[in-house]
Design an enzyme around this catalytic site. Structure first.
Site, short mmCIF file in Angstrom:
data_model
loop_
_atom_site.label_atom_id
_atom_site.label_comp_id
_atom_site.label_asym_id
_atom_site.label_seq_id
_atom_site.Cartn_x
_atom_site.Cartn_y
_atom_site.Cartn_z
N SER A 116 0.83 -1.22 0.00
CA SER A 116 0.00 0.00 0.00
C SER A 116 0.85 1.26 0.00
CB SER A 116 -0.86 -0.03 1.27
OG SER A 116 -1.48 1.21 1.46
N TYR A 140 -1.90 0.09 10.19
CA TYR A 140 -2.19 -0.60 8.93
C TYR A 140 -0.98 -0.52 7.99
CZ TYR A 140 -3.80 -1.29 4.19
OH TYR A 140 -3.88 -1.71 2.89
N LYS A 144 1.86 -3.52 6.58
CA LYS A 144 2.21 -3.79 5.17
C LYS A 144 3.72 -3.66 4.97
CE LYS A 144 -1.82 -4.68 3.44
NZ LYS A 144 -2.11 -5.90 2.68
#
Ligand code: UDP
Length: 320
Positions: A116, A140, A144
């Site tokens: 991402s 988050y 990643k």
């Protein structure tokens, strides 16, 4: 090629499973159905399972003679990750490590990983190239990045090869209308704006009107989910052809502000989108736009759809 698609019942995963099938490959979907939809898995076998279940994963890799994995399965709500980071580290990091372990044990050596632009945090410069320092500003994005780094080191020490694809803002829907974006809860701009214009929910809140952008609203690079799906299959071919592991951005290179998205949607819907100014949303950078040139150089891939195509396809899906 038989490809395990973890998270293949989700938004980008289901579009990619369809693209794999269109290109003559066999997708095998592995999904726990917490956020995914069983009816979005139509292009090959479906297995309901958890990433943490090492034995189940190994059995599945063996049984289906899997040659490569495209790994989407992850939680992806930034706000939730701020409140419950443990949930994200457990699922996105520990789940991915379990998957890599299963692949190593079963000698499956190709992985395309769903990363991402959230790994960049607040970029020093926009458009963002892959040389930008990765400094996530939420759990988050951190999860990643950790998986990207784990893959990097596994690839040094084993025959594993990987592609980490850093998406910008996935949006739109399958052009045939078979599948589309369906999150519960929905937090993304485009589906919320469409539901607002259709009168299915309250007016949209425009999070932040005082950003240093052309109209004061935040700017993002919206990329059509079908373009993303094609990029995954190209990345798989690239690795399978013996090329090195790589990380690259997937975006269009064109930014649109929240107001620009609403204006474009108004043209499609034929009426104004009910929307009210609201305070900035915590953790939202002012501008995130990709420099997509590396993906073009490595994969010969370029986004084919612009914002108007994205909105038309998403609108068609939501009014179906
Ligand atoms: N946004 C907004 N109102 C909403 C949802 C999103 O103004 O109800 C804005 C958000 O602040 C961001 C952009 O729209 O600038 C895209 O947000 P989205 O949640 O779709 O994706 P993100 O960029 O957070 O991954």
């Amino acid at each position: 090629m038989r490809v395990l698609v973890t998270g293949g019942a989700g938004y980008i995963g289901s579009h990619t499973a369809k693209e794999l099938s269109n290109q003559g490959m066999e997708p095998v979907v592995y999904d726990n159905l917490i956020h995914g939809h069983r009816e979005a898995c139509k292009w090959g076998p479906f297995i309901q399972g958890e990433l943490h279940d090492l034995e189940r994963l190994r059995e599945c890799l063996r049984e289906h003679k899997i040659e490569a994995v495209i790994h989407f399965a992850a939680y992806a709500y930034v706000g939730e990750s701020m409140k419950d980071p443990g949930k994200y580290f457990w699922n996105n990091v520990e789940g991915s490590l379990s998957l890599i372990r299963a692949m190593r044990q079963e000698s499956v050596n190709l992985m395309v990983f769903s990363s991402s632009c959230a790994t960049y945090g607040i970029p020093e410069s926009v458009p963002i190239s892959e040389a930008e320092i990765q400094k996530p500003i939420n759990p988050y994005g951190e999860t990643k990045l950790i998986v990207e780094r784990a893959l990097h080191w596994y690839a040094q020490a084993s025959p594993l090869k990987y592609a980490a694809l850093r998406y910008f803002n996935a949006a739109g829907a399958d052009k045939s209308g078979e599948i589309g974006e369906d999150h519960t809860p929905e937090t993304h701009l485009i589906p919320l704006a469409i539901e607002a214009v259709l009168g299915k929910r309250d007016p949209l809140k425009i999070f932040g009107t005082d950003y240093p952008t052309r109209d004061g609203t935040a700017e993002r690079d919206y990329i059509h989910v079908e373009d993303l799906a094609r990029a995954h299959v190209s990345a798989l071919h690239h690795l399978a052809n013996g090329n090195d592991s790589f990380c690259c951005n997937l975006g269009t290179g064109n930014g649109s502000t929240v107001r620009e998205v609403l204006d474009e949607l108004e043209k499609i819907a034929g009426k104004p989108v009910p929307a009210d100014p609201a305070p900035r949303r915590e953790g939202d950078p002012p501008s995130l736009v990709a420099d997509p040139s590396l993906a073009e150089k490595l994969l010969g891939w370029k986004a084919e759809n612009n914002l108007s195509d994205i909105l038309q396809d998403a609108y068609r899906w939501h009014t179906k």
